[in-house]
Each structure stands twice: as C-alpha cells, then as structure tokens.
Design a protein around this motif. Structure first.
Motif, mmCIF file in Angstrom:
data_model
loop_
_atom_site.group_PDB
_atom_site.id
_atom_site.type_symbol
_atom_site.label_atom_id
_atom_site.label_comp_id
_atom_site.label_asym_id
_atom_site.label_seq_id
_atom_site.Cartn_x
_atom_site.Cartn_y
_atom_site.Cartn_z
ATOM 1 N N LYS A 65 0.822 -1.215 0.000
ATOM 2 C CA LYS A 65 0.000 0.000 0.000
ATOM 3 C C LYS A 65 0.857 1.267 0.000
ATOM 4 C CE LYS A 65 -4.096 2.076 0.827
ATOM 5 N NZ LYS A 65 -4.143 3.116 -0.161
ATOM 6 N N ILE A 66 1.935 1.281 0.747
ATOM 7 C CA ILE A 66 2.794 2.472 0.787
ATOM 8 C C ILE A 66 3.401 2.726 -0.590
ATOM 9 C CG2 ILE A 66 4.920 3.448 1.745
ATOM 10 C CD1 ILE A 66 4.198 2.011 4.388
ATOM 11 N N SER A 67 3.906 1.676 -1.239
ATOM 12 C CA SER A 67 4.460 1.819 -2.587
ATOM 13 C C SER A 67 3.376 2.273 -3.563
ATOM 14 C CB SER A 67 5.068 0.498 -3.073
ATOM 15 O OG SER A 67 6.149 0.126 -2.267
ATOM 16 N N LEU A 68 2.197 1.694 -3.440
ATOM 17 C CA LEU A 68 1.086 2.074 -4.307
ATOM 18 C C LEU A 68 0.742 3.553 -4.135
ATOM 19 C CD1 LEU A 68 -1.197 1.310 -6.284
ATOM 20 C CD2 LEU A 68 -2.579 0.760 -4.286
ATOM 21 N N ASP A 69 0.676 4.014 -2.913
ATOM 22 C CA ASP A 69 0.364 5.425 -2.655
ATOM 23 C C ASP A 69 1.424 6.348 -3.254
ATOM 24 O OD1 ASP A 69 -1.970 4.724 -1.338
ATOM 25 O OD2 ASP A 69 -1.087 4.908 0.666
ATOM 26 N N LYS A 70 2.697 5.947 -3.165
ATOM 27 C CA LYS A 70 3.772 6.750 -3.748
ATOM 28 C C LYS A 70 3.640 6.813 -5.269
ATOM 29 C CE LYS A 70 7.224 5.985 -0.148
ATOM 30 N NZ LYS A 70 8.545 5.398 0.142
ATOM 31 N N VAL A 71 3.316 5.681 -5.888
ATOM 32 C CA VAL A 71 3.141 5.640 -7.338
ATOM 33 C C VAL A 71 1.974 6.517 -7.754
ATOM 34 C CG1 VAL A 71 2.407 4.147 -9.254
ATOM 35 C CG2 VAL A 71 4.229 3.404 -7.713
ATOM 36 N N LYS A 72 0.853 6.416 -7.048
ATOM 37 C CA LYS A 72 -0.323 7.217 -7.387
ATOM 38 C C LYS A 72 -0.027 8.712 -7.247
ATOM 39 C CE LYS A 72 -4.165 5.824 -5.513
ATOM 40 N NZ LYS A 72 -5.133 5.189 -4.601
ATOM 41 N N LYS A 73 0.705 9.089 -6.233
ATOM 42 C CA LYS A 73 1.060 10.493 -6.025
ATOM 43 C C LYS A 73 1.958 10.985 -7.163
ATOM 44 C CE LYS A 73 2.943 13.685 -2.636
ATOM 45 N NZ LYS A 73 3.484 13.847 -1.279
ATOM 46 N N HIS A 74 2.931 10.171 -7.555
ATOM 47 C CA HIS A 74 3.826 10.551 -8.652
ATOM 48 C C HIS A 74 3.043 10.674 -9.957
ATOM 49 C CE1 HIS A 74 7.359 10.861 -11.179
ATOM 50 N NE2 HIS A 74 6.934 9.833 -11.878
ATOM 51 N N LEU A 75 2.166 9.729 -10.230
ATOM 52 C CA LEU A 75 1.378 9.795 -11.456
ATOM 53 C C LEU A 75 0.503 11.041 -11.476
ATOM 54 C CD1 LEU A 75 0.301 6.067 -11.978
ATOM 55 C CD2 LEU A 75 2.073 7.349 -13.194
ATOM 56 N N ALA A 76 -0.118 11.357 -10.347
ATOM 57 C CA ALA A 76 -0.960 12.556 -10.266
ATOM 58 C C ALA A 76 -0.123 13.815 -10.552
ATOM 59 C CB ALA A 76 -1.626 12.651 -8.903
ATOM 60 N N HIS A 77 1.094 13.832 -10.033
ATOM 61 C CA HIS A 77 2.010 14.950 -10.280
ATOM 62 C C HIS A 77 2.297 15.103 -11.780
ATOM 63 C CE1 HIS A 77 5.373 17.697 -9.673
ATOM 64 N NE2 HIS A 77 6.118 16.887 -10.394
ATOM 65 N N CYS A 78 2.294 13.986 -12.502
ATOM 66 C CA CYS A 78 2.555 13.984 -13.946
ATOM 67 C C CYS A 78 1.275 14.141 -14.764
ATOM 68 C CB CYS A 78 3.240 12.678 -14.352
ATOM 69 S SG CYS A 78 4.865 12.435 -13.632
ATOM 70 N N GLY A 79 0.138 14.281 -14.096
ATOM 71 C CA GLY A 79 -1.148 14.393 -14.795
ATOM 72 C C GLY A 79 -1.686 13.052 -15.258
ATOM 73 N N LEU A 80 -1.271 11.991 -14.595
ATOM 74 C CA LEU A 80 -1.641 10.622 -14.968
ATOM 75 C C LEU A 80 -2.320 9.930 -13.797
ATOM 76 C CD1 LEU A 80 1.791 9.695 -16.563
ATOM 77 C CD2 LEU A 80 -0.262 10.415 -17.787
ATOM 78 N N ASN A 81 -2.887 8.759 -14.038
ATOM 79 C CA ASN A 81 -3.444 7.938 -12.975
ATOM 80 C C ASN A 81 -3.494 6.479 -13.418
ATOM 81 O OD1 ASN A 81 -5.743 9.368 -14.540
ATOM 82 N ND2 ASN A 81 -6.672 7.465 -13.816
ATOM 83 N N LEU A 82 -3.740 5.608 -12.479
ATOM 84 C CA LEU A 82 -3.880 4.190 -12.799
ATOM 85 C C LEU A 82 -5.205 3.963 -13.507
ATOM 86 C CD1 LEU A 82 -2.627 2.642 -9.439
ATOM 87 C CD2 LEU A 82 -1.380 2.777 -11.599
ATOM 88 N N GLY A 83 -5.271 2.902 -14.298
ATOM 89 C CA GLY A 83 -6.510 2.523 -14.971
ATOM 90 C C GLY A 83 -6.821 3.321 -16.221
ATOM 91 N N MET A 84 -5.805 3.950 -16.813
ATOM 92 C CA MET A 84 -6.022 4.735 -18.011
ATOM 93 C C MET A 84 -6.110 3.834 -19.237
ATOM 94 S SD MET A 84 -3.466 7.933 -17.229
ATOM 95 C CE MET A 84 -4.079 8.996 -18.531
ATOM 96 N N ASN A 85 -6.843 4.268 -20.250
ATOM 97 C CA ASN A 85 -7.004 3.535 -21.490
ATOM 98 C C ASN A 85 -6.157 4.211 -22.565
ATOM 99 O OD1 ASN A 85 -7.799 2.192 -23.740
ATOM 100 N ND2 ASN A 85 -9.958 2.677 -23.563
ATOM 101 N N LEU A 86 -5.162 3.515 -23.077
ATOM 102 C CA LEU A 86 -4.294 4.084 -24.098
ATOM 103 C C LEU A 86 -4.649 3.616 -25.505
ATOM 104 C CD1 LEU A 86 -0.812 3.856 -22.359
ATOM 105 C CD2 LEU A 86 -2.510 5.681 -22.257
ATOM 106 N N ASN A 87 -5.704 2.852 -25.649
ATOM 107 C CA ASN A 87 -6.109 2.336 -26.967
ATOM 108 C C ASN A 87 -6.993 3.317 -27.688
ATOM 109 O OD1 ASN A 87 -4.726 -0.067 -26.564
ATOM 110 N ND2 ASN A 87 -6.412 -0.888 -25.377
#
Length: 87
Positions: A65-87
């Motif tokens: 969970k701690i690693s996940l929270d860090k990843v989500k925070k970094h993605l948000a900083h980049c204007g991104l998030n998990l579960g995005m559709n790139l197709n």
C-alpha cells in the motif's frame, strides 16, 4: 477509464519510456519495490503502469500500500493515474 493520446504522455515523452530511466520515479520507491517491478517484468514502462489497476499492483510480491500510494502520487504529479485507457 480516461482516454488519452495513444502516442505521448502529457509531458511529451513516449508511453514506452522505461520507469528505470526516470530518476524521479526510481528514487520514489524503495529499492525492493522498484526492483520487483523491473525484474519480474510486471510493469516496465509508463504505458504499462498507467494501464494497471491498483489490485494488479498490490498482487505483486513486495509491492504494498505504501508503494502504491507513492506511485499514485507521482502519477498525479505527472497528470496521470492508474486505470487509463491508451487504446
């Protein structure tokens, strides 16, 4: 899922940018979590990461969970998030 440019991230980098090539991202996670993502080949690029779900990442050994929270925070900083559709 939010749809985005298939070819580029919001900052202009390609989606196949390797996570290990991003010094900010590699410094974000503890060594064990980052190495687990890289060596087990679960997620190696930003494109793979943003298309992943929280549940998929939490199933990875040594990635909690701690690693996940860090990843989500970094993605948000980049204007991104998990579960995005790139197709």
């Amino acid at each position: 899922m939010r749809s985005v440019n298939k070819n580029r991230m919001p900052d202009g980098r390609p989606w196949d940018t390797k996570l290990e090539d991003d010094k900010e991202f590699s410094a974000l996670l503890d060594t064990r979590s980052f190495r687990t993502l890289r060596e087990q080949g679960f997620v190696t690029t930003y494109g793979e990461l943003v298309q992943s779900s929280e549940q998929k990442l939490l199933k990875i050994v040594y990635f909690g969970k701690i690693s996940l929270d860090k990843v989500k925070k970094h993605l948000a900083h980049c204007g991104l998030n998990l579960g995005m559709n790139l197709n």
